[in-house]
Design a protein around this motif. Sequence first.
Motif, PDB file in Angstrom:
ATOM      1  N   THR A  92      23.579  12.596 -81.252  1.00  0.00           N
ATOM      2  CA  THR A  92      23.539  12.871 -82.686  1.00  0.00           C
ATOM      3  C   THR A  92      22.875  14.214 -82.954  1.00  0.00           C
ATOM      4  O   THR A  92      21.925  14.594 -82.268  1.00  0.00           O
ATOM      5  CB  THR A  92      22.793  11.760 -83.453  1.00  0.00           C
ATOM      6  OG1 THR A  92      22.759  12.105 -84.854  1.00  0.00           O
ATOM      7  CG2 THR A  92      21.363  11.584 -82.964  1.00  0.00           C
ATOM      8  N   ALA A  93      23.384  14.921 -83.974  1.00  0.00           N
ATOM      9  CA  ALA A  93      22.781  16.191 -84.390  1.00  0.00           C
ATOM     10  C   ALA A  93      21.755  15.982 -85.493  1.00  0.00           C
ATOM     11  O   ALA A  93      21.114  16.932 -85.936  1.00  0.00           O
ATOM     12  CB  ALA A  93      23.864  17.152 -84.862  1.00  0.00           C
ATOM     13  N   SER A  94      21.600  14.734 -85.957  1.00  0.00           N
ATOM     14  CA  SER A  94      20.628  14.427 -87.000  1.00  0.00           C
ATOM     15  C   SER A  94      19.264  14.197 -86.357  1.00  0.00           C
ATOM     16  O   SER A  94      19.095  13.291 -85.530  1.00  0.00           O
ATOM     17  CB  SER A  94      21.055  13.179 -87.781  1.00  0.00           C
ATOM     18  OG  SER A  94      19.986  12.688 -88.569  1.00  0.00           O
ATOM     19  N   ILE A  95      18.289  14.987 -86.746  1.00  0.00           N
ATOM     20  CA  ILE A  95      16.951  14.864 -86.164  1.00  0.00           C
ATOM     21  C   ILE A  95      16.318  13.529 -86.548  1.00  0.00           C
ATOM     22  O   ILE A  95      15.653  12.881 -85.732  1.00  0.00           O
ATOM     23  CB  ILE A  95      16.072  16.048 -86.607  1.00  0.00           C
ATOM     24  CG1 ILE A  95      16.633  17.347 -86.031  1.00  0.00           C
ATOM     25  CG2 ILE A  95      14.621  15.849 -86.161  1.00  0.00           C
ATOM     26  CD1 ILE A  95      15.949  18.598 -86.523  1.00  0.00           C
ATOM     27  N   ALA A  96      16.532  13.083 -87.781  1.00  0.00           N
ATOM     28  CA  ALA A  96      15.965  11.810 -88.231  1.00  0.00           C
ATOM     29  C   ALA A  96      16.536  10.650 -87.419  1.00  0.00           C
ATOM     30  O   ALA A  96      15.802   9.747 -86.992  1.00  0.00           O
ATOM     31  CB  ALA A  96      16.240  11.605 -89.712  1.00  0.00           C
ATOM     32  N   GLU A  97      17.841  10.663 -87.205  1.00  0.00           N
ATOM     33  CA  GLU A  97      18.452   9.607 -86.402  1.00  0.00           C
ATOM     34  C   GLU A  97      18.007   9.693 -84.954  1.00  0.00           C
ATOM     35  O   GLU A  97      17.768   8.662 -84.307  1.00  0.00           O
ATOM     36  CB  GLU A  97      19.978   9.698 -86.490  1.00  0.00           C
ATOM     37  CG  GLU A  97      20.545   9.265 -87.827  1.00  0.00           C
ATOM     38  CD  GLU A  97      22.056   9.219 -87.832  1.00  0.00           C
ATOM     39  OE1 GLU A  97      22.608   8.288 -88.430  1.00  0.00           O
ATOM     40  OE2 GLU A  97      22.677  10.114 -87.234  1.00  0.00           O
ATOM     41  N   ARG A  98      17.858  10.894 -84.428  1.00  0.00           N
ATOM     42  CA  ARG A  98      17.427  11.053 -83.047  1.00  0.00           C
ATOM     43  C   ARG A  98      16.024  10.486 -82.844  1.00  0.00           C
ATOM     44  O   ARG A  98      15.754   9.785 -81.867  1.00  0.00           O
ATOM     45  CB  ARG A  98      17.470  12.532 -82.647  1.00  0.00           C
ATOM     46  CG  ARG A  98      17.178  12.781 -81.164  1.00  0.00           C
ATOM     47  CD  ARG A  98      17.149  14.265 -80.866  1.00  0.00           C
ATOM     48  NE  ARG A  98      18.356  14.905 -81.341  1.00  0.00           N
ATOM     49  CZ  ARG A  98      18.430  16.176 -81.724  1.00  0.00           C
ATOM     50  NH1 ARG A  98      17.350  16.931 -81.712  1.00  0.00           N
ATOM     51  NH2 ARG A  98      19.573  16.688 -82.139  1.00  0.00           N
ATOM     52  N   ARG A  99      15.123  10.793 -83.785  1.00  0.00           N
ATOM     53  CA  ARG A  99      13.753  10.268 -83.674  1.00  0.00           C
ATOM     54  C   ARG A  99      13.760   8.744 -83.657  1.00  0.00           C
ATOM     55  O   ARG A  99      13.049   8.110 -82.885  1.00  0.00           O
ATOM     56  CB  ARG A  99      12.895  10.762 -84.842  1.00  0.00           C
ATOM     57  CG  ARG A  99      12.455  12.203 -84.744  1.00  0.00           C
ATOM     58  CD  ARG A  99      11.231  12.456 -85.624  1.00  0.00           C
ATOM     59  NE  ARG A  99      11.416  11.962 -86.985  1.00  0.00           N
ATOM     60  CZ  ARG A  99      11.819  12.725 -88.000  1.00  0.00           C
ATOM     61  NH1 ARG A  99      12.114  13.999 -87.790  1.00  0.00           N
ATOM     62  NH2 ARG A  99      11.938  12.227 -89.214  1.00  0.00           N
ATOM     63  N   TYR A 100      14.583   8.154 -84.542  1.00  0.00           N
ATOM     64  CA  TYR A 100      14.648   6.700 -84.620  1.00  0.00           C
ATOM     65  C   TYR A 100      15.162   6.108 -83.311  1.00  0.00           C
ATOM     66  O   TYR A 100      14.585   5.148 -82.775  1.00  0.00           O
ATOM     67  CB  TYR A 100      15.547   6.284 -85.780  1.00  0.00           C
ATOM     68  CG  TYR A 100      15.874   4.810 -85.789  1.00  0.00           C
ATOM     69  CD1 TYR A 100      14.934   3.869 -86.194  1.00  0.00           C
ATOM     70  CD2 TYR A 100      17.127   4.366 -85.367  1.00  0.00           C
ATOM     71  CE1 TYR A 100      15.225   2.517 -86.185  1.00  0.00           C
ATOM     72  CE2 TYR A 100      17.429   3.011 -85.356  1.00  0.00           C
ATOM     73  CZ  TYR A 100      16.489   2.096 -85.767  1.00  0.00           C
ATOM     74  OH  TYR A 100      16.773   0.753 -85.744  1.00  0.00           O
ATOM     75  N   LEU A 101      16.238   6.684 -82.778  1.00  0.00           N
ATOM     76  CA  LEU A 101      16.834   6.150 -81.552  1.00  0.00           C
ATOM     77  C   LEU A 101      15.904   6.322 -80.360  1.00  0.00           C
ATOM     78  O   LEU A 101      15.812   5.438 -79.486  1.00  0.00           O
ATOM     79  CB  LEU A 101      18.182   6.832 -81.289  1.00  0.00           C
ATOM     80  CG  LEU A 101      19.280   6.484 -82.305  1.00  0.00           C
ATOM     81  CD1 LEU A 101      20.449   7.455 -82.187  1.00  0.00           C
ATOM     82  CD2 LEU A 101      19.761   5.050 -82.101  1.00  0.00           C
ATOM     83  N   GLU A 102      15.197   7.427 -80.308  1.00  0.00           N
ATOM     84  CA  GLU A 102      14.233   7.633 -79.221  1.00  0.00           C
ATOM     85  C   GLU A 102      13.084   6.631 -79.316  1.00  0.00           C
ATOM     86  O   GLU A 102      12.591   6.141 -78.293  1.00  0.00           O
ATOM     87  CB  GLU A 102      13.706   9.068 -79.248  1.00  0.00           C
ATOM     88  CG  GLU A 102      14.742  10.099 -78.780  1.00  0.00           C
ATOM     89  CD  GLU A 102      14.276  11.525 -78.945  1.00  0.00           C
ATOM     90  OE1 GLU A 102      13.274  11.736 -79.694  1.00  0.00           O
ATOM     91  OE2 GLU A 102      14.894  12.446 -78.358  1.00  0.00           O
ATOM     92  N   SER A 103      12.665   6.319 -80.552  1.00  0.00           N
ATOM     93  CA  SER A 103      11.584   5.333 -80.709  1.00  0.00           C
ATOM     94  C   SER A 103      12.048   3.951 -80.269  1.00  0.00           C
ATOM     95  O   SER A 103      11.283   3.190 -79.672  1.00  0.00           O
ATOM     96  CB  SER A 103      11.096   5.305 -82.160  1.00  0.00           C
ATOM     97  OG  SER A 103      12.062   4.701 -83.015  1.00  0.00           O
ATOM     98  N   ARG A 104      13.318   3.613 -80.560  1.00  0.00           N
ATOM     99  CA  ARG A 104      13.843   2.318 -80.119  1.00  0.00           C
ATOM    100  C   ARG A 104      13.936   2.267 -78.597  1.00  0.00           C
ATOM    101  O   ARG A 104      13.650   1.235 -77.967  1.00  0.00           O
ATOM    102  CB  ARG A 104      15.228   2.078 -80.735  1.00  0.00           C
ATOM    103  CG  ARG A 104      15.246   1.948 -82.242  1.00  0.00           C
ATOM    104  CD  ARG A 104      14.471   0.750 -82.742  1.00  0.00           C
ATOM    105  NE  ARG A 104      15.075  -0.511 -82.412  1.00  0.00           N
ATOM    106  CZ  ARG A 104      15.524  -1.389 -83.318  1.00  0.00           C
ATOM    107  NH1 ARG A 104      15.447  -1.100 -84.610  1.00  0.00           N
ATOM    108  NH2 ARG A 104      16.017  -2.543 -82.932  1.00  0.00           N
ATOM    109  N   ALA A 105      14.335   3.383 -77.994  1.00  0.00           N
ATOM    110  CA  ALA A 105      14.398   3.441 -76.529  1.00  0.00           C
ATOM    111  C   ALA A 105      13.020   3.221 -75.931  1.00  0.00           C
ATOM    112  O   ALA A 105      12.848   2.477 -74.959  1.00  0.00           O
ATOM    113  CB  ALA A 105      14.985   4.776 -76.083  1.00  0.00           C
TER     114      ALA A 105
END
Length: 403
Positions: free
Chosen positions: A385-398
Amino acid sequence: MTAPTIEDLLREFTPQVLGTLVRRHGQFEGCEDAVQEAVLAAAVQWPAEGVPNNPHGWLVTVASRRLIDQMRSDRARREREAATATEVIPEEVPDTDDTLVLLFLCCHPTLTAASQTALTLRAVGGLTTAEIARAFLVPEATMAARISRAKQRVKAAGRSFSLPDGAEREERLQVVLHVLYLIFNEGYTASSGSELHRTDLAQEAIRLARTVHAQLPEDGEVTGLLALMLLTHARREARTTSDGDLVPLDEQDRTRWDHELIDEGLGLVKASLAGPALRPYQLQAAIAATHADAATTGETNWPQVHALYLILERIAPNPMVTLNRAVALAETEGPAAGLALLATLDSDERIAGHHRLLSVQAHLLEKVGDTTGAYERYRRAAKSTASIAERRYLESRAGRVRT
């Protein structure tokens, strides 16, 4: 109800005035320049002299004079006309709104979807080229060239400024609605950048959808699109934390939803479903209404959501619809059932490797206890994803499933 500001009036009337001039004179670019000059004159004069009794007529008159000035070479004639540029002659200005016709023109079938969107935001939405370029993260010069090419294509197509008839009108209307849908989606969840929302784009899409609905109130699909936008936009305040981090639907504080928008949207859904046929935006609005009706995630009528997605999948097959149906299926029959349906999308090149597919797979794998598989997909989704907000969320879930 508060009185509209001068900025509100100019935003409302600019596309109407542009539509009137294009209908009269048939030249898009020259008319747009003339309207912008009239808007600038209004922005200077109205605060000092007061808003005229007929602001629409004032703008049409001034813009028409400006356009005539551009078209004539006789300097003396131009000066005489400029002297009377601010004379308002309401009798010469028909009380019509050409915004819908202008939308049809901007969504001309010879244009690409990107050009249709850009031209709509420029001509009907009133956004500057710089604002549109920032919204889609491209250089201003690139966006200016795209808009200029779009205008030239419309001119070369030689279509008259009028609503098409019959089947062509219905086909073109669907293009208009799709463009507004794309603008809203980009505003609701920005495809890239640091912010999850582009509220200005979402609100502009809603404003334009209201304009179309005002002129076509009996069209169920138009009503459905407006309802979908309102019900979706109602969640915006609950979708992020104070730090801007994404909050998924099942974790949102529903007391923060805009219940005034929800009430309006629910009323529109009921109206849109009263017709003889069901079309995609009506069904999506009905799904959004089902979520809005639930006071908590646990009270969501998931069987109804799944049934609506089944109907939507039959009339408008799309991998993203199947993905969303898988989420509903997982809620009704368990995460394994949802994963089985998602597996059918792995070979679909339209969505294979897309961060939304990967993130839903990760979520369901996490639910069945496959933390290794969930971690791998969360990480892949974050990188996709190019969305920083979505990336942060997905990394936190990981990070959560790995600990």
